[in-house]
Design a protein around this motif. Sequence first.
Motif, PDB file in Angstrom:
ATOM      1  N   ALA A 138      56.484 104.199  29.211  1.00  0.00           N
ATOM      2  CA  ALA A 138      55.433 104.344  30.225  1.00  0.00           C
ATOM      3  C   ALA A 138      54.114 104.776  29.604  1.00  0.00           C
ATOM      4  O   ALA A 138      53.056 104.232  29.928  1.00  0.00           O
ATOM      5  N   CYS A 192      50.814 100.092  34.026  1.00  0.00           N
ATOM      6  CA  CYS A 192      50.460 100.313  32.620  1.00  0.00           C
ATOM      7  C   CYS A 192      50.566 101.782  32.214  1.00  0.00           C
ATOM      8  O   CYS A 192      50.293 102.123  31.066  1.00  0.00           O
ATOM      9  N   GLY A 193      50.941 102.659  33.136  1.00  0.00           N
ATOM     10  CA  GLY A 193      51.211 104.040  32.737  1.00  0.00           C
ATOM     11  C   GLY A 193      50.172 105.056  33.173  1.00  0.00           C
ATOM     12  O   GLY A 193      50.244 106.223  32.778  1.00  0.00           O
ATOM     13  N   LYS A 194      49.236 104.657  34.014  1.00  0.00           N
ATOM     14  CA  LYS A 194      48.155 105.568  34.419  1.00  0.00           C
ATOM     15  C   LYS A 194      48.686 106.802  35.155  1.00  0.00           C
ATOM     16  O   LYS A 194      48.316 107.933  34.841  1.00  0.00           O
ATOM     17  N   PHE A 208      60.941 106.721  30.149  1.00  0.00           N
ATOM     18  CA  PHE A 208      61.945 106.974  31.184  1.00  0.00           C
ATOM     19  C   PHE A 208      63.191 106.172  30.842  1.00  0.00           C
ATOM     20  O   PHE A 208      63.081 105.023  30.437  1.00  0.00           O
ATOM     21  N   SER A 241      48.338  97.645  37.310  1.00  0.00           N
ATOM     22  CA  SER A 241      49.446  98.409  37.864  1.00  0.00           C
ATOM     23  C   SER A 241      50.634  98.358  36.904  1.00  0.00           C
ATOM     24  O   SER A 241      50.942  97.312  36.349  1.00  0.00           O
TER      25      SER A 241
END
Length: 324
Positions: free
Chosen positions: A34, A56-58, A14, A54
């Motif tokens: 991301a 980490c790109g999940k 992004f 939180s």
Amino acid sequence: MTVMLAIRNLTRRFPARRSLADLLRGRPRQAVHAVEQVSLDVHRGETLGIVGESGCGKSTLARCLVRLHTPDAGSLAFEGADVLALEGPARRAYNRRVQMVFQDPYSSLNPRLTVGETLAEALHVHAIVPKADIPARVRALLDLVHLPHDAAARRPHEFSGGQRQRIGIARALAVEPHLIIADEPVSALDVSVQAAIVNLFMELQDRLGLTLVFITHDLRLVRHMTHRVAVMYLGRIVEVGPTAALFAAPRHPYTQALIRAVPQVKPGRRTTEAAVIGELPSPLEPPPGCAFHPRCPLADATCRRDIPVLEGRGGAWDVACHQA
Ligand SMILES: Nc1ncnc2c1ncn2[C@@H]1O[C@H](COP(=O)(O)OP(=O)(O)O)[C@@H](O)[C@H]1O
Ligand SMILES: [Mg+2]
């Protein structure tokens, strides 16, 4: 074992916000890394857990899988078809076959429609059953998620968080998906309710032969409900393997730290979220080499220089670590 969804080198960045100072100094626009080069197979009929802290790109990965985001690079193959090339009816078919369950079902449920109307709409749009059969199918869906039939006449705000998540699951199931991607589906719920929803997922997976990707930052949740686990760190998969084996003997130092940090549940003692060794580095400037090296007790010069790749060692257990 059949591969249902093959993810290869999936990458999504992004554009980062630039401050005025950055702009005036002519600093180049940075990108949030991301999801970086993620490769992962989802097997038919399995529950695959994706875990990581939180940020980490999940969710970005999940959104790429259901095409809410377009990846910058990489490929996705679903039941053999190139997902990113799908258009028109084939794309709509994919959107039906792969359903997402969100953390907060409330924001994805239309507050003005009754639960029965919401389910009927999904059944109607995708022409799942003849019109005359819709009421019976709505009741069957409510049965599946253990809600009473009179729930059909009520609106989302009349339900508790756990019940709303059951409605979200029923709506996902309505269109007879092959794959469900659940992104933190119990994270907003009370701990006492979490177990009930996790049990419901396990029951549905078993009864319907569903393929389920269960995404969570809470390692405790995946331990008993998933067949395999993939661990993400700063946009990358660092380890993937069979759940029981991975919990018994994690290979990646990050997985080891995560498992050590899981608070032990002891009766009469309150548990708190234990912190993993230091802060998550910024995904704006991931550390060079292995992104985990600043937090890793085993890091050496190689780790600071070379990005470790997820080794496909022919087995079902892969790790991206120079030291493992
Ligand atoms: N739409 C977006 N625009 C800009 N940055 C985003 C966007 N979505 C996510 N990010 C950033 O990407 C990184 C990964 O976020 P996310 O996928 O939500 O992680 P997770 O679900 O593991 O918490 C974070 O740094 C987040 O701030
Ligand atoms: Mg998320």
